[in-house]
Design an enzyme around this catalytic site. Structure first.
Site, PDB file in Angstrom:
ATOM      1  N   GLY A 294       0.286   5.673   0.392  1.00 37.46           N
ATOM      2  CA  GLY A 294      -0.640   6.768   0.652  1.00 37.46           C
ATOM      3  C   GLY A 294       0.090   8.063   0.876  1.00 37.46           C
ATOM      4  O   GLY A 294       1.295   8.177   0.636  1.00 37.46           O
TER       5      GLY A 294
ATOM      6  N   GLY B 177       3.020   7.565   3.471  1.00 43.84           N
ATOM      7  CA  GLY B 177       4.186   6.768   3.151  1.00 43.84           C
ATOM      8  C   GLY B 177       3.787   5.441   2.538  1.00 43.84           C
ATOM      9  O   GLY B 177       2.666   5.260   2.064  1.00 43.84           O
ATOM     10  N   LYS B 178       4.705   4.494   2.583  1.00 44.00           N
ATOM     11  CA  LYS B 178       4.466   3.166   2.035  1.00 44.00           C
ATOM     12  C   LYS B 178       4.284   2.158   3.158  1.00 44.00           C
ATOM     13  O   LYS B 178       4.811   2.328   4.258  1.00 44.00           O
ATOM     14  CB  LYS B 178       5.646   2.727   1.156  1.00 44.00           C
ATOM     15  CG  LYS B 178       5.744   3.433  -0.178  1.00 44.00           C
ATOM     16  CD  LYS B 178       6.862   2.828  -1.036  1.00 44.00           C
ATOM     17  CE  LYS B 178       6.912   3.509  -2.402  1.00 44.00           C
ATOM     18  NZ  LYS B 178       7.976   2.933  -3.266  1.00 44.00           N
ATOM     19  N   VAL B 179       3.530   1.103   2.843  1.00 44.71           N
ATOM     20  CA  VAL B 179       3.320   0.006   3.789  1.00 44.71           C
ATOM     21  C   VAL B 179       3.856  -1.273   3.160  1.00 44.71           C
ATOM     22  O   VAL B 179       3.545  -1.589   2.006  1.00 44.71           O
ATOM     23  CB  VAL B 179       1.828  -0.157   4.143  1.00 44.71           C
ATOM     24  CG1 VAL B 179       1.643  -1.280   5.141  1.00 44.71           C
ATOM     25  CG2 VAL B 179       1.270   1.147   4.698  1.00 44.71           C
TER      26      VAL B 179
ATOM     27  N   ASP C  14      -9.679  10.575  11.675  1.00 43.76           N
ATOM     28  CA  ASP C  14      -9.836  10.123  10.283  1.00 43.76           C
ATOM     29  C   ASP C  14     -10.499   8.746  10.267  1.00 43.76           C
ATOM     30  O   ASP C  14      -9.989   7.797   9.679  1.00 43.76           O
ATOM     31  CB  ASP C  14      -8.484  10.090   9.567  1.00 43.76           C
ATOM     32  CG  ASP C  14      -8.645   9.966   8.049  1.00 43.76           C
ATOM     33  OD1 ASP C  14      -9.753  10.251   7.551  1.00 43.76           O
ATOM     34  OD2 ASP C  14      -7.692   9.587   7.362  1.00 43.76           O
TER      35      ASP C  14
ATOM     36  N   GLY D 275       0.816  -1.202   0.000  1.00 47.18           N
ATOM     37  CA  GLY D 275       0.000   0.000   0.000  1.00 47.18           C
ATOM     38  C   GLY D 275       0.848   1.249   0.000  1.00 47.18           C
ATOM     39  O   GLY D 275       1.958   1.261   0.531  1.00 47.18           O
TER      40      GLY D 275
END
Length: 1015
Positions: free
Chosen positions: A716, A719-721, A837, A714
């Site tokens: 966003g 950052g990255k996952v 959120d 993922g």
């Protein structure tokens, strides 16, 4: 007379002339009616009409007088158009102003958008009634409104108008009703509104950006009956000139910033029925002359800084409601209040009132709510509080009341909430009080009550909270307590209960908290407890329990607090307890033996095993013997010998391997040189610092080795996952936050902020919140290591490219789990945490589809790390989930979380996305549901057609909870703790006795408890 005097020829000519005039008039009327129909057809063409409001508008009709929403006069001219609540969309229909006889125009409760231009409305000079409320109009209010000199009624409320109230609004001589509430107006309330001397209603409430003071010129509105200016940001003193409004019946300036005292002139409002001054900053005493306002029924000046005493004159009025809570009032409650015949609500909590209650309180009135908590009141409770069988809320906790409870409370069948804690009540509780059928909360904590719990408690089928801790109750806990199907909390610690635990407790499927600590309970722990799927807290400390700890405790999915210390338990500690995610765990001071399970050998539990001489630990826990220490000493010599022998062999083999490795070093160095240079800055493992929050079975080196593009799952704005599979077989999710791009000094500062936030996140322990294993910090990069969720996010499962049909029991379980996680953040964390959120993409699902809230507080973390905030959804929420008050306040808090979670529940119930073009322009899921909720067959249209079947009633119950959570007013939204309770009532595995019929479905209003659960 003229016909009699005229001759035959003259009579003929006169009759012919009259006939001609009539025929000409009829012809003109028919022509005008046809022209009106033409205008209305053009009006219809400018609107989207998804619900078919205009179906009756037949283009072949010469006259429009039979069309829906159209009214004509006797000559056939259109005089009124009412298109309200038609679910139509489009811009303001300027063509309507060409109708020469139009007096009334209503477009309320639609989706009329855009702004109002002079050429649109300026021609409507014949209008007397104009209602554009509950639409999505924008821009500034039209200053040319003064051209409509015949206007008597003007309602522009509940839109998005901004800017000032133009001067033209002060030049409407016939205007009687002006409603501008619930917009985005700013600046101040203009003095020229005082020119509207015909005005009967002035509604400016819920414009949070209206500031300044209230102009004294409003005192010129001598015909005004309703003044509603609540929930703005108006300050200063209340103008004394408002006392000139002698016809005023409703005076509401609540929820503002008014200061100073209540003016004495208020006592001149002889016709006033309701005065609302709550939630301001008013000080000083309540004018004693207000006791002469004979028409006054409702007075609310709560949440101010008022001092002095309550005027005795209030006891001679015909009050229905008196709210003066959260002030600094002193003195006694006026005895006359006990004689009022209409009093239904008396809320005086959080003051400094003293003395006894009026002896006749409740004798002659239908009292429903009595809330006097947190004062210094004394004496006993009056015996007639429930004489009219209307009392629902009795809250007097944190006072100095004493004596026995009136026996009459036991026959008060209307009671729903009883809170008597932190007083000096004594004696026994009336037997029938235990079993009142409507009772949902019974709190008697920290008094001097004695006796036992009556078996009549079986009748309290609606009881959800029983709190009797800190008394002298004794005897056995009755078996009938297991018949309280709705109970979620039993708090009975610090009493004298004895005997065995009632076996019927295992029947309580909704039980979330069981606290029986510090009693004299004997016997074994219950073993068949798999039904406690909602239990989060279990406290049985300091009793006389014997036997072993049941393995079934390890199967309770949300248990986070377990205290069995100070008993006589024996045997070993079940390794199944390692399945739990415990914030608090204590089995000290028992007779346990054997090794501590390795999964529990955690620094967080270092004092959890003390006082058990038979226990041992492999990793040297505090105060616990080391397992196998004696045998280890006997084998030391043998081990040393083996070590020296093996050392020689290893040395020889190592030299040979080193020689072969050195021969190929030049080739390997050249091959890897570019790769090492490329990753040197990021993969310099020695420069990374790891901070763990749980006992880890891996190191930061393993994490860094997994940060490969092939493992990305993922990406966003943050950052990255990465998905990282470690050597021990465990899988984790690693979130690598984007580099700040700052200088070294700025990066160091941001890292400090990052660590401070992560320390807070690392302390959170809850079954329904994604576990943060650890964080790894570098000079310009930060890694967060979470537990891995194999089923991804709820948003992907509902709406993603690989969306699957989740049945209702799974969706319901997801809703409850997410609600419990958010409730933990809001109510159990100190300080409380607002997620900011909440959305379906931030609710992750493990292999069993248990919900885990993720990414909470991340916006704040990123802000403290110096990340950009302009494009980040986590700062203000995500489109479709943002609470409407964000547009006014630009702030997000726990009430915003509740709104967003309501949208998630609507997704679960409807199967629809939060935003969808199918809803129409400028509509989201909440608006779409609200436009359909009042229809005859609302459920069939709203509920997910893939699921509607045997769970229709339960889905409708969750829909009601979602509608509460998405209320436009934050004050109307329930707390997350209450949301959990309401969701538990909709359990599809245990259907409620009531049913929700197909047809109209309306949300109900929920009022938060007026006082916190404990002082």
């Amino acid at each position: 007379m003229l016909l009699k005097m005229a001759g035959p020829a003259a009579k003929f000519r006169l009759c012919f002339f009259v006939f001609g005039v009539v025929v000409s008039s009829l012809g003109y009327s028919a022509a005008q009616s046809s022209q009106d129909a033409l205008y209305l057809r053009q009006l219809k063409s400018g609107f989207d009409d998804p619900n078919g409001f205009f179906l009756s508008w037949n283009d072949n009709d010469a006259s429009p007088c039979k069309w829906k929403g159209v009214t004509c006069d006797v000559t056939g001219n259109v005089t009124a158009i009412d298109l309200s609540d038609g679910n139509i969309a489009g811009e303001f229909p300027a063509i309507a102003c060409r109708l020469p006889a139009l007096r009334n125009l209503s477009l309320a409760y639609n989706n009329v958008n855009g702004s109002i231009r002079e050429e649109d409305l300026g021609r409507c000079e014949t209008l007397e009634w104009l209602d554009l409320s509950q639409n999505i109009l924008v821009g500034e209010l039209p200053d040319f409104i003064s051209k409509l000199t015949n206007l008597q009624y003007l309602d522009l409320s509940s839109n998005n108008f901004s800017g000032i109230i133009p001067p033209g609004f002060g030049n409407l001589p016939k205007l009687q009703v002006l409603s501008l509430h619930a917009n985005l107006l700013n600046s101040t309330v203009p003095a020229y509104l005082g020119n509207l001397t015909s005005l009967v209603q002035l509604n400016l409430a819920w414009n949070p950006t209206i500031t300044g003071t209230l102009p004294p010129e409003l005192g010129n509105l001598i015909n005004l009956e309703n003044l509603w200016v609540a929930a703005c940001s108006i300050g200063g003193k209340i103008p004394s000139e408002l006392g000139n409004l002698l016809h005023l019946t409703n005076f509401d300036i609540s929820q503002n910033q008014f200061t100073g005292s209540i003016p004495e002139s208020i006592a001149k409002l002889k016709n006033v029925v309701q005065i609302e001054l709550y939630s301001n900053k008013l000080s000083g005493p309540i004018p004693s002359a207000m006791g002469d306002l004979k028409a006054l029924k409702r007075f609310d000046a709560s949440s101010n800084m008022l001092n002095g005493s309550i005027p005795d004159g209030f006891g001679s009025l015909d009050l229905e409601s008196l709210n003066l809570y959260e002030n600094n009032l002193t003195g006694k409650i006026p005895p006359g209040l006990g004689s009022l015949a209409s009093l239904t609500e008396l809320k005086l909590f959080s003051n400094k009132l003293t003395g006894a209650l009026p002896e006749n309180l409740g004798r002659n009135c239908p009292l429903e709510t009595l809330d006097l908590a947190t004062n210094q009141l004394s004496g006993s409770l009056p015996p007639h509080l429930c004489r009219m069988k209307s009392l629902q809320v009795l809250s007097v906790f944190s006072n100095q009341f004493s004596g026995a409870l009136p026996e009459t409370l036991g026959s008060c069948t209307s009671l729903m909430r009883v809170r008597l804690g932190y007083n000096e009540f004594n004696g026994t509780v009336p037997e029938s009080l235990w079993g009142l059928s409507h009772l949902s909360l019974l709190e008697l904590r920290h008094n001097k009550f004695e006796g036992s719990i009556s078996s009549s408690i079986a009748g309290a089928k609606n009881l959800s909270q029983l709190d009797i801790t800190g008394n002298k109750f004794s005897g056995d806990m009755p078996e009938q307590i297991g018949e309280l199907w709705n109970i979620t909390e039993i708090i009975a610690g610090n009493n004298l209960f004895s005997g065995n635990l009632p076996r019927s407790l295992v029947n309580l499927l909704r039980l979330a908290r069981l606290d029986l600590g510090n009693n004299q309970i004997t016997g074994n722990l219950l073993t068949e407890i798999e039904s406690w799927q909602q239990l989060t807290d279990l406290n049985l400390k300091n009793n006389k329990l014997i036997g072993s700890i049941p393995e079934a405790l390890g199967s309770l999915p949300v248990l986070t607090y377990l205290d069995l210390s100070g008993n006589e338990l024996s045997g070993s500690i079940p390794k199944e307890l390692g399945n739990l995610k415990l914030n608090t765990f204590n089995v000290s001071d028992n007779r346990l033996s054997g090794p501590v399970p390795s999964v529990l050998e955690n620094a967080a539990y270092e004092d959890s095993f003390l006082g058990n001489p038979g226990l041992c630990s492999v990793s040297q826990l505090n105060g616990i013997a080391t397992c196998g220490s004696a045998s280890r000493r006997r084998s030391t010599g043998w081990l040393m010998g083996c070590i020296f022998a093996l050392a020689g062999i290893i040395l020889i083999v190592g030299l040979a391997w080193f020689y072969r490795r050195y021969r190929n070093f030049d080739r390997a160095e050249g091959k890897d040189k570019n790769k090492n240079n490329k990753n040197k800055a990021f993969m310099d493992k020695s420069s990374w610092m790891l901070t763990s929050f749980h006992r880890l079975g891996f190191s930061e080196y393993e994490i860094l080795d997994c940060l490969d593009e092939d493992n990305v799952i993922g990406t966003g704005g943050a950052g990255k996952v990465y998905k990282a599979t470690l050597s021990n077989g465990e899988t984790v999710a690693v979130k690598r936050l984007w580099s700040s791009g700052k200088s070294r000094e700025e990066a160091d500062f941001n890292d400090n902020g990052f660590k401070a936030e992560v320390d807070t996140l690392g302390k959170i322990r809850h079954k329904n919140i994604v576990k943060l294993w650890c964080c790894c910090a570098h000079r310009d990069s930060n890694l967060l290591v979470y537990e891995y969720m194999p089923n991804g996010s709820l948003g992907d499962l509902l709406h993603g490219p690989k969306a699957s049909v989740l049945d209702w029991p799974i969706r319901y379980r997801i809703a409850v789990g997410a609600a419990q996680g958010l409730a933990y953040l809001h109510h159990d964390c100190v300080p409380a945490i607002a997620h900011r959120d909440v959305k379906s993409n931030n609710i992750l699902l493990d292999g069993d589809f248990v919900a885990h809230v993720a990414d909470f507080g991340l916006a704040k973390i990123l802000q403290s790390c110096g990340r950009g905030t302009d494009s980040m959804s986590t700062i203000a929420g995500s489109y479709g989930y943002i609470a409407p008050e964000y547009a006014y306040t630009l702030k997000v808090n726990e009430k915003s979380d509740i709104y967003s979670f309501g949208v998630v529940m609507l997704e679960l119930v409807t199967g629809r996305r939060p935003v969808d073009p199918a809803f129409g322009e400028n509509k989201d899921l909440v608006k779409w549901v609200c436009t359909r909720i009042e229809k005859k067959n609302a459920l069939e249209e709203i509920l997910d057609p893939k699921l509607v079947g045997c769970f229709k009633e339960e889905m409708a119950m969750v829909l009601k909870v979602a509608l509460l959570c998405t209320s436009a007013l934050p004050i109307n939204r329930p707390s997350m703790r209450r949301v959990v309770e309401m969701l538990q009532e909709a359990n599809p595995l245990h259907k409620a006795k009531g049913s929700v019929k197909s047809g109209k479905l309306s949300p109900y209003y929920y009022e938060e408890p007026s006082v916190p659960d404990s002082p």
